[in-house]
Motif scaffolding. Structure first.
Motif, PDB file in Angstrom:
ATOM      1  N   TYR A  77       1.189  -1.145  -0.084  1.00 47.53           N
ATOM      2  CA  TYR A  77      -0.014   0.036   0.113  1.00 47.53           C
ATOM      3  C   TYR A  77       0.764   1.185   0.004  1.00 47.53           C
TER       4      TYR A  77
ATOM      5  N   ARG B  74       1.538   9.049   0.207  1.00 48.10           N
ATOM      6  CA  ARG B  74       2.502  10.155   0.910  1.00 48.10           C
ATOM      7  C   ARG B  74       2.246  10.066   2.461  1.00 48.10           C
ATOM      8  N   PHE B  75       1.185   9.999   2.669  1.00 48.25           N
ATOM      9  CA  PHE B  75       0.803   9.719   4.219  1.00 48.25           C
ATOM     10  C   PHE B  75       1.205  11.108   5.038  1.00 48.25           C
TER      11      PHE B  75
ATOM     12  N   HIS C  91      -3.776   9.259   8.162  1.00 50.00           N
ATOM     13  CA  HIS C  91      -4.897   9.494   8.637  1.00 50.00           C
ATOM     14  C   HIS C  91      -6.128   8.299   8.836  1.00 50.00           C
TER      15      HIS C  91
ATOM     16  N   HIS D  79      -6.831   6.322   5.544  1.00 51.53           N
ATOM     17  CA  HIS D  79      -5.752   5.344   5.218  1.00 51.53           C
ATOM     18  C   HIS D  79      -5.866   4.135   6.279  1.00 51.53           C
TER      19      HIS D  79
ATOM     20  N   ASN E 282      -5.388   4.009  -5.287  1.00 50.75           N
ATOM     21  CA  ASN E 282      -6.270   4.655  -5.978  1.00 50.75           C
ATOM     22  C   ASN E 282      -5.694   5.896  -6.812  1.00 50.75           C
TER      23      ASN E 282
ATOM     24  N   PHE F 102     -13.336   6.648   1.852  1.00 52.49           N
ATOM     25  CA  PHE F 102     -14.097   6.525   3.219  1.00 52.49           C
ATOM     26  C   PHE F 102     -14.156   8.101   3.768  1.00 52.49           C
TER      27      PHE F 102
ATOM     28  N   ARG G  94     -14.384  11.107   2.321  1.00 53.48           N
ATOM     29  CA  ARG G  94     -13.375  11.818   1.520  1.00 53.48           C
ATOM     30  C   ARG G  94     -13.522  13.331   1.927  1.00 53.48           C
TER      31      ARG G  94
ATOM     32  N   LEU H 268     -11.596  12.901   5.434  1.00 57.32           N
ATOM     33  CA  LEU H 268     -10.547  12.145   5.390  1.00 57.32           C
ATOM     34  C   LEU H 268      -9.530  12.380   4.360  1.00 57.32           C
TER      35      LEU H 268
ATOM     36  N   GLY I   7      -5.654  14.352   3.209  1.00 61.37           N
ATOM     37  CA  GLY I   7      -4.507  14.942   3.894  1.00 61.37           C
ATOM     38  C   GLY I   7      -4.489  16.320   3.713  1.00 61.37           C
ATOM     39  N   THR I   8      -4.758  16.757   2.387  1.00 60.85           N
ATOM     40  CA  THR I   8      -5.054  18.198   2.041  1.00 60.85           C
ATOM     41  C   THR I   8      -5.810  18.893   2.992  1.00 60.85           C
TER      42      THR I   8
ATOM     43  N   ARG J  76      -4.211  19.102   6.498  1.00 59.74           N
ATOM     44  CA  ARG J  76      -3.081  19.872   6.783  1.00 59.74           C
ATOM     45  C   ARG J  76      -3.883  21.368   6.861  1.00 59.74           C
TER      46      ARG J  76
HETATM   47  N1  LIG Z   1     -10.428   8.751   2.898  1.00 55.82           N
HETATM   48  C1  LIG Z   1      -9.766   7.560   2.292  1.00 55.82           C
HETATM   49  N2  LIG Z   1     -10.535   6.610   1.897  1.00 55.82           N
HETATM   50  C2  LIG Z   1      -9.751   5.605   1.222  1.00 55.82           C
HETATM   51  N3  LIG Z   1      -8.482   5.958   0.604  1.00 55.82           N
HETATM   52  C3  LIG Z   1      -7.999   6.936   0.858  1.00 55.82           C
HETATM   53  C4  LIG Z   1      -8.486   8.280   1.816  1.00 55.82           C
HETATM   54  N4  LIG Z   1      -7.613   9.053   1.720  1.00 55.82           N
HETATM   55  C5  LIG Z   1      -6.377   8.819   0.928  1.00 55.82           C
HETATM   56  N5  LIG Z   1      -6.786   7.456   0.474  1.00 55.82           N
HETATM   57  C6  LIG Z   1      -5.922   6.647  -0.697  1.00 55.82           C
HETATM   58  O1  LIG Z   1      -4.717   6.343   0.146  1.00 55.82           O
HETATM   59  C7  LIG Z   1      -3.622   6.405  -0.771  1.00 55.82           C
HETATM   60  C8  LIG Z   1      -2.592   7.490  -0.236  1.00 55.82           C
HETATM   61  O2  LIG Z   1      -3.236   8.663  -0.213  1.00 55.82           O
HETATM   62  P1  LIG Z   1      -2.270   9.878   0.195  1.00 55.82           P
HETATM   63  O3  LIG Z   1      -1.295   9.765   1.061  1.00 55.82           O
HETATM   64  O4  LIG Z   1      -2.052  10.666  -0.979  1.00 55.82           O
HETATM   65  O5  LIG Z   1      -3.480  10.740   1.061  1.00 55.82           O
HETATM   66  P2  LIG Z   1      -4.734  11.773   0.457  1.00 55.82           P
HETATM   67  O6  LIG Z   1      -5.537  12.018   1.742  1.00 55.82           O
HETATM   68  O7  LIG Z   1      -5.098  11.707  -0.742  1.00 55.82           O
HETATM   69  O8  LIG Z   1      -3.619  13.154   0.631  1.00 55.82           O
HETATM   70  P3  LIG Z   1      -3.279  14.530  -0.016  1.00 55.82           P
HETATM   71  O9  LIG Z   1      -4.427  15.352   0.064  1.00 55.82           O
HETATM   72  O10 LIG Z   1      -2.202  15.038   0.684  1.00 55.82           O
HETATM   73  O11 LIG Z   1      -2.850  14.190  -1.426  1.00 55.82           O
HETATM   74  C9  LIG Z   1      -4.236   7.084  -2.052  1.00 55.82           C
HETATM   75  O12 LIG Z   1      -4.384   5.786  -2.734  1.00 55.82           O
HETATM   76  C10 LIG Z   1      -5.383   7.552  -1.835  1.00 55.82           C
HETATM   77  O13 LIG Z   1      -6.560   7.495  -2.638  1.00 55.82           O
END
Ligand SMILES: Nc1ncnc2c1ncn2[C@@H]1O[C@H](COP(=O)(O)OP(=O)(O)OP(=O)(O)O)[C@@H](O)[C@H]1O
Ligand SMILES: NC(=O)c1ccc[n+]([C@@H]2O[C@H](COP(=O)(O)O)[C@@H](O)[C@H]2O)c1
Length: 170
Positions: free
Chosen positions: A6, A9-10, A14, A17, A99, A120, A122, A125, A127-128, A131
């Protein structure tokens, strides 16, 4: 024996993830978590170092019933060989979870099975979003596992993210 991979960038790790990891843990015996953009830190989009993200993930996964390896992966400037780069840094895996359209394409072209997960909650949940809340002094703690909030406190992460977002570091 099935081992999954899996990648993300994490920034930070959160609850979205975490729900993905919990679902993956029902499908595989072992899980490799790739900490992508491992070379990036101290910027608006990537405030936390690879080591800090390893701490967040390792502590959050203590209660998840799957053998886990957390491996930082640096970005490279050639998408065409990125899958080989990943494989050179990780235990061997059978299936990749993402994804991200580019990641899905690169693994698919390399002949690696890719599984996508549902998103889930979204709207929060993400990252943007988390932050932005940190910078604006809004509620963010309930959006990350408790051990992740503990790591962010330990490294004075809120102060850092506010300072780097004041710059034009990107
Ligand atoms: N709420 C969520 N539910 C399911 N999968 C998620 C969720 N948030 C992120 N992911 C998936 O987890 C993986 C890693 O995501 P990533 O670390 O880019 O987080 P992000 O929340 O998309 O952050 P950013 O907004 O910083 O891009 C990607 O495949 C992303 O689609
Ligand atoms: N050429 C490359 O270095 C390359 C290609 C595809 C994905 N990646 C990385 O994989 C990770 C994918 O994670 P996200 O789904 O969180 O974007 C990111 O860190 C991204 O930079 C890197």
């Amino acid at each position: 024996m099935t081992r999954g991979f899996y990648i993300g960038r994490f920034q930070p790790y959160h609850e979205g993830h975490h729900r993905v990891v919990e679902a993956i843990s029902d499908e595989v015996d072992e899980l490799v978590v790739g900490v992508g953009s491992g070379d990036k830190s101290h910027s608006t989009r990537n405030p936390f170092t690879a080591g800090e993200r390893v701490m967040m993930i390792t502590k959050a996964l203590v209660d998840v019933d799957v053998v886990t390896y957390v491996v930082p992966i640096e970005d490279i400037n050639r998408n065409a060989v990125w899958v080989s780069h990943v494989q050179s840094m990780t235990p061997k895996f059978d299936v990749a979870y993402s994804n991200n359209p580019l990641v899905i394409r690169l693994f698919g072209e390399a002949g690696v099975e890719v599984r996508q997960s549902p998103m889930f909650e979204r709207d929060v949940l993400e990252g943007t979003e988390i932050r932005n809340r940190m910078v604006q002094d809004e509620d963010w703690r309930e959006l990350v596992p408790d051990p992740v909030a503990g790591v962010i406190d330990e490294i004075d992460g809120i102060e850092r993210i506010r300072q780097v977002s004041d710059t034009d570091a990107g």
